[in-house]
Design a protein around this motif. Structure first.
Motif, short mmCIF file in Angstrom:
data_model
loop_
_atom_site.label_atom_id
_atom_site.label_comp_id
_atom_site.label_asym_id
_atom_site.label_seq_id
_atom_site.Cartn_x
_atom_site.Cartn_y
_atom_site.Cartn_z
N UNK A 96 45.63 31.89 23.57
CA UNK A 96 45.02 31.01 24.57
C UNK A 96 45.41 31.53 25.94
N UNK A 97 44.42 31.75 26.80
CA UNK A 97 44.68 32.30 28.13
C UNK A 97 44.07 31.39 29.19
N UNK A 98 44.89 31.00 30.15
CA UNK A 98 44.43 30.26 31.32
C UNK A 98 45.13 30.85 32.54
N UNK A 99 44.41 31.66 33.31
CA UNK A 99 45.03 32.30 34.47
C UNK A 99 46.24 33.11 34.07
N UNK A 100 47.41 32.86 34.71
CA UNK A 100 48.63 33.61 34.39
C UNK A 100 49.29 33.17 33.08
N UNK A 101 48.78 32.10 32.46
CA UNK A 101 49.33 31.59 31.20
C UNK A 101 48.66 32.29 30.02
N UNK A 102 49.46 32.94 29.18
CA UNK A 102 48.94 33.51 27.93
C UNK A 102 49.85 33.07 26.80
N UNK A 108 53.58 33.95 27.67
CA UNK A 108 53.65 35.01 28.68
C UNK A 108 53.11 34.41 29.98
N UNK A 109 53.94 34.39 30.99
CA UNK A 109 53.56 33.81 32.27
C UNK A 109 53.67 34.87 33.34
N UNK A 110 52.52 35.27 33.88
CA UNK A 110 52.49 36.38 34.85
C UNK A 110 53.16 37.63 34.28
N UNK A 160 59.01 26.76 36.29
CA UNK A 160 59.37 27.06 37.68
C UNK A 160 58.24 26.75 38.66
N UNK A 161 57.78 27.75 39.42
CA UNK A 161 56.74 27.50 40.43
C UNK A 161 55.40 27.08 39.84
N UNK A 162 55.24 27.21 38.52
CA UNK A 162 53.99 26.81 37.87
C UNK A 162 54.07 25.41 37.26
N UNK A 163 55.17 24.71 37.52
CA UNK A 163 55.40 23.41 36.91
C UNK A 163 54.34 22.39 37.31
N UNK A 164 53.76 22.55 38.51
CA UNK A 164 52.78 21.58 38.99
C UNK A 164 51.51 21.55 38.15
N UNK A 165 51.32 22.57 37.31
CA UNK A 165 50.14 22.55 36.45
C UNK A 165 50.22 21.45 35.39
N UNK A 166 51.44 20.97 35.11
CA UNK A 166 51.62 19.84 34.19
C UNK A 166 51.64 18.55 35.01
N UNK A 167 50.54 17.87 35.01
CA UNK A 167 50.38 16.68 35.84
C UNK A 167 50.62 15.40 35.04
N UNK A 168 51.39 14.49 35.63
CA UNK A 168 51.60 13.18 35.03
C UNK A 168 50.49 12.24 35.48
N UNK A 169 49.82 11.62 34.54
CA UNK A 169 48.78 10.63 34.85
C UNK A 169 49.35 9.27 34.48
N UNK A 170 49.78 8.53 35.47
CA UNK A 170 50.51 7.29 35.24
C UNK A 170 49.70 6.30 34.40
#
Length: 226
Positions: free
Chosen positions: A131-137, A146-148, A206-216
């Motif tokens: 599964x590949x999404x941008x820098x995420x593989x 594999x991240x970047x 790390x700097x990619x943590x914001x991709x995991x969003x909490x939906x209250x």
């Protein structure tokens, strides 16, 4: 043939579990103490470990933590099997990252169903090996992220959770559905487990943590803008 390592100091229980696993076509490895079980896990890399908690010398929680220090062993799914049935013990096991927790005395039939469910969740599906999404593989065969271009060390449960969200990028996932699909059931105990795993994933991303969003009030979502 899938191989399952049973780490259990009670010989009668170990034989009962092994007999039921053999009947269902699994190859069974047995260890009767934590130190031996840890060495066998490193050497054999089984498809699943059934792990007792209360053992002399090195208990199940210590064995689990030791496995997480090894790149390959950390990807082995673990099912705790223990007489410590209190809610607190179950929470500790699940929050460490274990895939399931069965309390003694147990039904052999239920245990076999839980074994099947854990193995099924980690079996790669045809056409979904990577599964590949941008820098995420995500390599679903090797359970590696594999991240970047850098390999990020994830436990089997962390990888399963991230893969579930990444595969559904942009779509908000309900907490219950996440818990049911990643751990096999969605009871209240899993609520803290899910939040703990999300927290650990964010730390590792790390700097990619914001991709995991909490939906209250709903759950979580993997956001990625192409």
């Amino acid at each position: 043939m899938q191989r399952i390592l049973v780490i259990e100091d009670d010989g009668d229980i170990s034989e009962l579990v092994a007999m039921n696993l053999h009947r269902r076509g699994y190859e069974v490895l047995q260890a009767y103490d934590g130190m031996t079980g840890t060495r066998m896990a490193y050497a054999e890399l089984p498809d699943l470990i059934i792990l007792d908690i209360m053992m002399p010398g090195k208990d199940g929680f210590e064995v689990y933590k030791a496995l997480q220090q090894d790149e390959r062993a950390s990807r082995i799914p673990v099912l705790f099997l223990s007489a410590r049935a209190q809610l607190e013990d179950r929470l500790v096991g699940l929050e460490l990252g274990a895939d399931d927790y069965v309390a003694k005395p147990f039904s052999p039939k239920e245990l076999m169903l839980r074994v099947q469910n854990v193995l099924k969740r980690y079996a790669p599906k045809p056409g979904e090996v990577e599964v590949v999404r941008g820098p995420f593989r995500l390599d679903k065969n090797a359970l590696k992220l594999h991240l970047d271009g850098e390999v990020i060390d994830l436990t089997a449960s962390e990888f399963k959770l991230l893969a579930y969200l990444v595969e559904r990028a942009g779509s908000v996932q309900d907490r219950y559905e996440i818990q049911k699909n990643v751990w096999g059931y969605g009871d209240d105990v899993q609520t803290r487990t899910l939040d703990t795993h999300i927290k650990r994933l964010r730390q590792k991303l790390g700097p990619y943590a914001d991709h995991l969003e909490t939906v209250r009030g709903v759950g979580y979502c993997f956001r990625f803008d192409d």
